[in-house]
Motif scaffolding. Structure first.
Motif, PDB file in Angstrom:
ATOM      1  N   TYR A 104      40.020  10.591 101.652  1.00  0.00           N
ATOM      2  CA  TYR A 104      40.669  10.625 100.338  1.00  0.00           C
ATOM      3  C   TYR A 104      39.779   9.966  99.295  1.00  0.00           C
ATOM      4  O   TYR A 104      38.886   9.178  99.623  1.00  0.00           O
ATOM      5  N   GLY A 112      43.768   1.385  91.741  1.00  0.00           N
ATOM      6  CA  GLY A 112      44.464   0.098  91.649  1.00  0.00           C
ATOM      7  C   GLY A 112      45.943   0.232  91.345  1.00  0.00           C
ATOM      8  O   GLY A 112      46.604  -0.759  91.041  1.00  0.00           O
ATOM      9  N   GLY A 114      48.063   2.053  93.515  1.00  0.00           N
ATOM     10  CA  GLY A 114      48.770   2.472  94.733  1.00  0.00           C
ATOM     11  C   GLY A 114      48.695   3.957  95.023  1.00  0.00           C
ATOM     12  O   GLY A 114      49.350   4.444  95.949  1.00  0.00           O
ATOM     13  N   THR A 117      47.212   4.760  98.513  1.00  0.00           N
ATOM     14  CA  THR A 117      48.169   4.351  99.546  1.00  0.00           C
ATOM     15  C   THR A 117      49.276   5.390  99.661  1.00  0.00           C
ATOM     16  O   THR A 117      49.621   5.830 100.771  1.00  0.00           O
ATOM     17  N   ASN A 144      34.008  -1.350 102.146  1.00  0.00           N
ATOM     18  CA  ASN A 144      34.957  -0.598 101.319  1.00  0.00           C
ATOM     19  C   ASN A 144      36.354  -1.206 101.472  1.00  0.00           C
ATOM     20  O   ASN A 144      37.251  -0.644 102.089  1.00  0.00           O
ATOM     21  N   ARG A 149      42.154  -1.648 102.880  1.00  0.00           N
ATOM     22  CA  ARG A 149      43.512  -2.081 102.512  1.00  0.00           C
ATOM     23  C   ARG A 149      44.480  -0.894 102.516  1.00  0.00           C
ATOM     24  O   ARG A 149      45.606  -1.010 102.966  1.00  0.00           O
ATOM     25  N   ARG A 153      47.716  -0.856 104.785  1.00  0.00           N
ATOM     26  CA  ARG A 153      49.048  -0.760 104.165  1.00  0.00           C
ATOM     27  C   ARG A 153      49.881   0.360 104.774  1.00  0.00           C
ATOM     28  O   ARG A 153      51.093   0.270 104.863  1.00  0.00           O
TER      29      ARG A 153
HETATM   30  C1  COA Z   1      39.354   3.723  98.194  1.00  0.00           C
HETATM   31  C2  COA Z   1      40.150   4.350  97.053  1.00  0.00           C
HETATM   32  C3  COA Z   1      40.635   5.713  97.486  1.00  0.00           C
HETATM   33  C4  COA Z   1      41.346   3.440  96.736  1.00  0.00           C
HETATM   34  O1  COA Z   1      42.162   4.085  95.758  1.00  0.00           O
HETATM   35  P1  COA Z   1      43.316   3.296  94.939  1.00  0.00           P
HETATM   36  O2  COA Z   1      44.256   4.315  94.401  1.00  0.00           O
HETATM   37  O3  COA Z   1      42.690   2.354  94.004  1.00  0.00           O
HETATM   38  O4  COA Z   1      44.022   2.491  96.123  1.00  0.00           O
HETATM   39  P2  COA Z   1      45.425   1.725  96.067  1.00  0.00           P
HETATM   40  O5  COA Z   1      45.700   1.332  94.653  1.00  0.00           O
HETATM   41  O6  COA Z   1      46.433   2.541  96.781  1.00  0.00           O
HETATM   42  O7  COA Z   1      45.201   0.449  96.989  1.00  0.00           O
HETATM   43  C5  COA Z   1      44.011  -0.227  96.960  1.00  0.00           C
HETATM   44  C6  COA Z   1      44.169  -1.517  97.741  1.00  0.00           C
HETATM   45  O8  COA Z   1      42.886  -2.101  97.759  1.00  0.00           O
HETATM   46  C7  COA Z   1      42.857  -3.175  96.850  1.00  0.00           C
HETATM   47  N1  COA Z   1      41.657  -2.999  96.051  1.00  0.00           N
HETATM   48  C8  COA Z   1      41.405  -2.070  95.115  1.00  0.00           C
HETATM   49  N2  COA Z   1      40.155  -2.205  94.652  1.00  0.00           N
HETATM   50  C9  COA Z   1      39.631  -3.235  95.326  1.00  0.00           C
HETATM   51  C10 COA Z   1      38.356  -3.874  95.307  1.00  0.00           C
HETATM   52  N3  COA Z   1      37.376  -3.450  94.509  1.00  0.00           N
HETATM   53  N4  COA Z   1      38.168  -4.918  96.139  1.00  0.00           N
HETATM   54  C11 COA Z   1      39.151  -5.317  96.961  1.00  0.00           C
HETATM   55  N5  COA Z   1      40.348  -4.743  97.044  1.00  0.00           N
HETATM   56  C12 COA Z   1      40.577  -3.732  96.227  1.00  0.00           C
HETATM   57  C13 COA Z   1      44.101  -3.081  96.029  1.00  0.00           C
HETATM   58  O9  COA Z   1      44.504  -4.364  95.576  1.00  0.00           O
HETATM   59  C14 COA Z   1      45.063  -2.502  97.034  1.00  0.00           C
HETATM   60  O10 COA Z   1      45.433  -3.469  97.998  1.00  0.00           O
HETATM   61  P3  COA Z   1      46.856  -4.190  97.944  1.00  0.00           P
HETATM   62  O11 COA Z   1      47.856  -3.100  98.167  1.00  0.00           O
HETATM   63  O12 COA Z   1      46.799  -5.175  99.050  1.00  0.00           O
HETATM   64  O13 COA Z   1      46.957  -4.793  96.588  1.00  0.00           O
HETATM   65  C15 COA Z   1      39.290   4.497  95.757  1.00  0.00           C
HETATM   66  O14 COA Z   1      38.710   3.263  95.482  1.00  0.00           O
HETATM   67  C16 COA Z   1      38.215   5.562  95.878  1.00  0.00           C
HETATM   68  O15 COA Z   1      38.443   6.731  95.593  1.00  0.00           O
HETATM   69  N6  COA Z   1      36.988   5.144  96.307  1.00  0.00           N
HETATM   70  C17 COA Z   1      35.889   6.094  96.467  1.00  0.00           C
HETATM   71  C18 COA Z   1      36.130   7.041  97.637  1.00  0.00           C
HETATM   72  C19 COA Z   1      36.407   6.315  98.929  1.00  0.00           C
HETATM   73  O16 COA Z   1      35.886   5.235  99.215  1.00  0.00           O
HETATM   74  N7  COA Z   1      37.259   6.932  99.766  1.00  0.00           N
HETATM   75  C20 COA Z   1      37.645   6.397 101.058  1.00  0.00           C
HETATM   76  C21 COA Z   1      36.557   6.638 102.046  1.00  0.00           C
HETATM   77  S1  COA Z   1      37.015   5.955 103.648  1.00  0.00           S
END
Ligand code: COA
Length: 189
Positions: A104, A112, A114, A117, A144, A149, A153
């Motif tokens: 994803y 950030g 959700g 998740t 990552n 997380r 979750r």
């Molecule tokens: C990984 C990714 C999908 C997360 O998307 P998102 O919509 O921000 O995720 P969510 O908001 O559902 O949750 C993120 C969780 O990580 C935490 N988080 C977000 N950014 C963070 C960061 N830079 N450092 C630490 N934690 C972080 C959030 O606090 C949350 O945790 P919590 O529920 O304990 O508060 C997004 O960053 C992304 O697209 N990254 C690039 C592609 C990628 O890495 N895909 C996954 C490959 S395995």
């Protein structure tokens, strides 16, 4: 039963604020923006800094995944609007062994909140509707933290680090396997 495995779900998988739906041509804008992320193009087939034509090719290719018997690639839609904030894929190449893999990404501007998740929750529930899927696996690079997380979750449990397990960005990188077994499934082993 191949049909039950490859049929598009009658109702869009939904969780929280997101709805996993079919990609539309209009999602090209989302794909172009997502392709500017430095990491996303390294882990899938979206080209870096995609042109409109490249993004459209990618969108069309996502729609073909079930036809090709590869898996399901969903647009992560807003539950209540036509907006698209990312993608979520369930890959079924190893379904004969009971394993589906998930991937994803969410647009930087939508992170950030959700969304990932919710998307992984909906994707995982969808996986249990597919016959033969005994577990869903995710492979996450240990740095990552956001993706780790997200997996935690949703209830995925981290396994042992797999050294140099995936070629990402032209080099072999370590990944942590996260696994969730089918609820109420037969004990393995
Ligand atoms: C990984 C990714 C999908 C997360 O998307 P998102 O919509 O921000 O995720 P969510 O908001 O559902 O949750 C993120 C969780 O990580 C935490 N988080 C977000 N950014 C963070 C960061 N830079 N450092 C630490 N934690 C972080 C959030 O606090 C949350 O945790 P919590 O529920 O304990 O508060 C997004 O960053 C992304 O697209 N990254 C690039 C592609 C990628 O890495 N895909 C996954 C490959 S395995």
């Amino acid at each position: 039963v191949p049909d039950a495995l490859w049929t598009w779900p009658a109702a869009a998988p939904t969780a929280g604020t997101v709805r996993l739906r079919r990609f539309r041509d209009a999602d090209v804008a989302m794909a172009m923006t997502l392709s500017l992320d430095p990491y996303v193009p390294l882990i899938g087939t979206l080209p870096p800094r995609a042109s409109a034509a490249q993004a459209l090719d990618w969108v069309v290719a996502q729609r073909r995944r079930p036809v090709e018997r590869v898996g399901f690639s969903f647009a992560v839609g807003d539950r209540d609007s036509a907006d698209c904030v990312g993608f979520a894929g369930l890959w079924l190449r190893q379904v004969a062994q009971g394993t589906a893999t998930a991937g994803y990404a969410v647009l930087p501007a939508a992170r950030g909140a959700g969304r990932a998740t919710d998307a992984l929750r909906a994707l995982t529930d969808f996986a249990w509707t597919r016959p033969g899927v005994q577990r869903v696996e995710l492979h996450v690079e240990p740095w990552n933290v956001a993706s780790c997380r997200v997996a935690e979750r949703v209830g995925y449990v981290a396994g042992e680090l797999m050294p140099r397990a995936h070629e990402i960005g032209g080099e072999l990188r370590d990944v942590v396997p996260y696994v969730l077994p089918r609820p109420g499934g037969l004990p393995s082993g």
